[in-house]
Design an enzyme around this catalytic site. Structure first.
Site, PDB file in Angstrom:
ATOM      1  CB  THR A 146       6.959 -12.740   4.791  1.00 48.73           C
ATOM      2  OG1 THR A 146       6.036 -13.648   5.394  1.00 48.73           O
ATOM      3  CG2 THR A 146       7.427 -13.300   3.465  1.00 48.73           C
ATOM      4  CD  GLU A 169       6.632 -12.919  -0.172  1.00 47.89           C
ATOM      5  OE1 GLU A 169       7.276 -11.840  -0.282  1.00 47.89           O
ATOM      6  OE2 GLU A 169       5.705 -13.075   0.638  1.00 47.89           O
ATOM      7  CD1 TRP A 217     -11.298  -0.290  -4.460  1.00 47.08           C
ATOM      8  CD2 TRP A 217      -9.662  -0.990  -5.805  1.00 47.08           C
ATOM      9  NE1 TRP A 217     -11.423  -1.646  -4.587  1.00 47.08           N
ATOM     10  CE2 TRP A 217     -10.421  -2.120  -5.420  1.00 47.08           C
ATOM     11  CE3 TRP A 217      -8.565  -1.198  -6.651  1.00 47.08           C
ATOM     12  CZ2 TRP A 217     -10.138  -3.406  -5.840  1.00 47.08           C
ATOM     13  CZ3 TRP A 217      -8.287  -2.481  -7.074  1.00 47.08           C
ATOM     14  CH2 TRP A 217      -9.066  -3.578  -6.663  1.00 47.08           C
TER      15      TRP A 217
END
Lengths: 532, 532
Positions: free
Chosen positions: A177, A322, A436
């Site tokens: 990654t 992943e 948020w």
């Protein structure tokens, strides 16, 4: 039922036997194309197996590739795993220090390298004690002692005969990654995971690839194995087209038309540039049936433009290294087949639904299921036979704290009908006054503005609200946009007032990570300081 | 990578969570349709799991179904395996004696039965000592002591919660081959084989099924699980349409149009009857994109008619109960996408290429590879994770004499590009003067004759040539055809003179086996005696 292993030979076998006449085309530069058939590819894959034996590279060890999309790289995709060795596709855009780190971490004993990447390799080679052989795909521009010519290597051996019986739990390949924090983390794919992922994306609920297709993966083959497309294409007998190392929109458009590409895959910025070129040059996309978009959320305006102006639908595929990487796609439901463009664009702007084999959970901070009500934001977790249960050397164990599940680091909302809407990367969310704000939503809306090419949104520290959004904007050449214009436009697009960016910075280009995503870490470093 | 089992829950999970609003429609009679959503289906599947527990049917034991295509039958497809029990889909068209034999051989402890099949069940029940419960899907027309109502059973329990962790090697289901010689032979599918087969046929190289589709399996659900289509449809979120128990071409056409069916699957005789009705009634097939044809080789004239007259392509899928069943399909290659109808029909008239996961070998009598030269006839063998390595109770060990391979009993030719052409069932080949004549080729050509509906060809004993072909022909109502006409027509279709049938028998109908194939054993009994 027969005890037949799911391995690379299963993906390769029919390609060799049943699709001998299918073509693989590589665009070498703006003019020239290399072309050959699956029969030649298979012969060279078998020679590569013999060559790896001849080089005395031990079985089950890693072999790296540093290469662009090309027929030679494709041969490595099958020759290395078919020989029981482990293919490590290396992202050449990583910093040199990280490159050396991951090559050593993986234990690569040989490197197959595109000529233009040899200079990079020559620089780090002194730091790579495990690497015994460097093999160049073409005429080397740099002198490296002991450098092996790939063509001479293949010519020096006989094709391997028969098959090797590889257990499905054996290692197949590795990717690292990009590692936004700390060192890159290694992900190990098995023969089973790669085969199942390949079958899943060949499927209608995945990307849907068959011998009727010509597939163009613009996404680099060092980027999570070009999302697995080469494996699906080869196992299903699809014609394959590879484009040049340096992305040239006009060259890609010509390739799509002349080779009758039916499915092409790339990140949003690729499709933004192709659209720009199409509008400029007035061309079309020939027989292209579907654009596959991944790596980042494409703006709704982009999906709409392709659908309205060129009749081409865009399929989003979401996932991570992943998860091999495909976890969800936006395959249009039957009930929307005759829906309005608005409805189709709305559906396709989500992140989609899990492909067969992938289980998706929305869990709150305590690991309990969050409501799938279309409004509750929570962490997205994945489970499935091609999702990792650990990183190499157990890096980042926090991602595996909920037993049986992998924490993706993405925050999302699931609608009652199962459609996933990504809100943001957990770390990119802007926390303003306890609420948020999704940077992705603001970016997607901003990129719909007629004067804006690209936009990234990051948090800057704010005395009163903790964080507030700042937009980094690339206007079209010759255009200017004001903060007020931007805010008005976003409001007209339905963004609530309190979420509107307070600041806009105009730049000629947005900095990107090694896999082509907006480098928000860098942007936060540049613009994230409190200034009020 | 995570150790996630390939099992029925993998196929069911996303259906329940991500496709809650997708419809399943069952045509009950010429007028009425039952319709509900995946959400209701999933709830009832969970109730069925609880009900099987409540009935104290031990786990890992077999539960039979004797039913037509319907939503209740679909619930059994998931409820029984999800509960760790083994679903045995029973072909009700078998002779009563064979039915009792296979139900006892499988050890079925309960039977889920369509009301119209209860009479049959009541007759054989005294011979079924293992069967503890008979459950009726609808209002029973026959009194059976202790008969349970399916609806009352589901209403009496709460839905099962959570999931069961079923190892992929566990038994999933059973089918019995129709057994042209001797007793029917049992085939046991595992959770792994069913899941992988389902993923393969969802794939582009398979049948290609996704949420964009509405799938109509006209092939009965007791016929090798309707070729696996229900599993693929549900796992990918496709809308499903089921037709009436008794096949009515006009009803099927209306269902296809009104529910916007995109993929419909059936044996050639179904498609012959539908074509006949379409030509008669002047209708069309709405949004149908592809006809799936299996069970027998469709005549080229049929493939051409759908393509020319309705713009619908026909995909052939070939396989056997022993291969779950799909082994090959005729997915059109990219190079033929703009080919002439002639070329497309020629390609689609073959048996196709192996789907991902299936390995196909052409072996001579000694088990050695035969040339794939487009002319050498040899036995077809299969290998793959959904191909059996033995029958139940080791019946017919001869089929497994070549280690690692299953002998299909079909004879074929493989072209250099990998395309399989079926010549015949080994036992249906006509051996004339030391040469082989394919009954299938003659039948396919005969059915292209404008006055002929159907034709079967069998050998009759011949003093000089050992065997010679005899054609059993069904002319269209009111039409007559002569032997000379038939021979002339076949010659004009490219059949060599020495292969032309010497005798033609005209019949109103060709006798069929329990799975709808021409009953050639019966025909040989009637017409195979030497008469010259």
């Amino acid at each position: 039922m027969m005890d037949v292993e799911l391995n690379s030979w299963m993906l390769f076998r029919n390609a060799e036997r049943s699709y001998r006449d299918v073509e693989i085309v590589t665009q070498l530069d703006a003019e020239e194309r290399h072309r050959y058939t699956y029969a030649s590819m298979a012969d060279r894959v078998r020679r590569l197996i013999s060559a790896l034996d001849a080089l005395k590279i031990p079985r089950d060890t890693a072999v790296g590739t540093l290469a662009w999309n090309s027929f030679e790289h494709l041969e490595c995709y099958f020759g290395i795993p078919n020989s029981t060795r482990v293919i490590h596709t290396i992202n050449s855009r990583l910093p040199a220090e990280d490159l050396a780190y991951i090559i050593n971490d993986a234990g690569d004993q040989a490197l197959f390298v595109a000529p233009t990447m040899l200079e990079l390799v020559s620089k780090i080679l002194p730091d790579l004690p495990e690497v015994k052989h460097v093999i160049s795909f073409g005429k080397p521009a740099v002198a490296i002692p002991g450098l092996i010519s790939y063509e001479e290597l293949l010519a020096s051996v006989d094709p391997f005969e028969g098959e090797l019986d590889i257990p499905e739990s054996s290692p197949f390949g590795m990717c690292y990654t990009s590692g936004t924090t700390g060192r890159p983390k290694g992900v190990l794919f098995t023969h089973r995971s790669t085969t199942l992922h390949s079958m899943a994306i060949s499927g209608g609920p995945g990307i849907g690839i068959s011998a009727s297709d010509c597939v163009l993966p613009i996404v680099p083959m060092f980027h999570v194995n070009a999302w697995g497309l080469p494996f699906s294409a080869v196992s299903g007998g699809a014609k394959i087209a590879f484009s040049t190392p340096t992305f040239q929109p006009a060259t890609v458009i010509r390739l799509i038309r002349e080779e009758a590409v039916t499915k092409a895959a790339g990140v949003p910025t690729i499709w933004i540039a192709v659209l720009d070129e199409l509008r400029r040059s007035g061309g079309d996309l020939g027989e292209l049936a579907e654009l596959i978009c991944g790596g980042a959320q494409p703006p709704a305006s982009l999906i709409r433009a392709y659908l309205e102006e060129y009749g081409v639908s865009m399929l989003q595929a979401w996932g991570l290294t992943e998860s091999s990487p495909v976890a969800t796609t936006t395959r249009l439901p039957h009930r929307l087949r005759n829906a309005s463009i608005d409805e189709k664009v709305e559906f396709s702007s989500r992140a989609g639904k899990p492909v067969i084999g992938i289980d998706l959970a929305l869990l709150d901070k305590e690991g309990r299921p969050a409501p799938r009500d279309g409004s509750t934001m929570a962490d997205i977790y994945l489970r499935g036979p091609w999702v990792i249960d650990s990183y190499l050397h157990n890096a980042d164990p926090d991602a595996f704290k909920v037993p049986g599940w992998f924490k993706t680091g993405d925050v999302g909302v699931v609608e009652p009908n199962g459609l996933l809407r990504l809100v943001d990367r957990s770390k990119d969310l802007i926390k303003s006054g306890g609420e948020w704000i999704s940077s992705v939503s603001l970016e997607s809306a901003l990129m719909g503005h007629p004067k804006i090419i690209e936009a990234a949104v990051v948090a800057y520290s704010h005395d009163r609200w903790q964080e507030r959004p700042l937009a980094v904007v690339v206007p079209f050449p010759g255009e200017t946009v004001t903060l007020e214009e931007v805010r008005k436009f976003l409001e007209s697009e339905g963004i609530p007032r309190w979420q509107l960016p307070d600041r806009v910075v105009f730049v000629p280009e947005i900095p990107r990570t090694s896999v082509g995503k907006f480098d928000k870490k860098l942007l936060r470093g540049q613009y994230g300081e409190e200034i009020n």
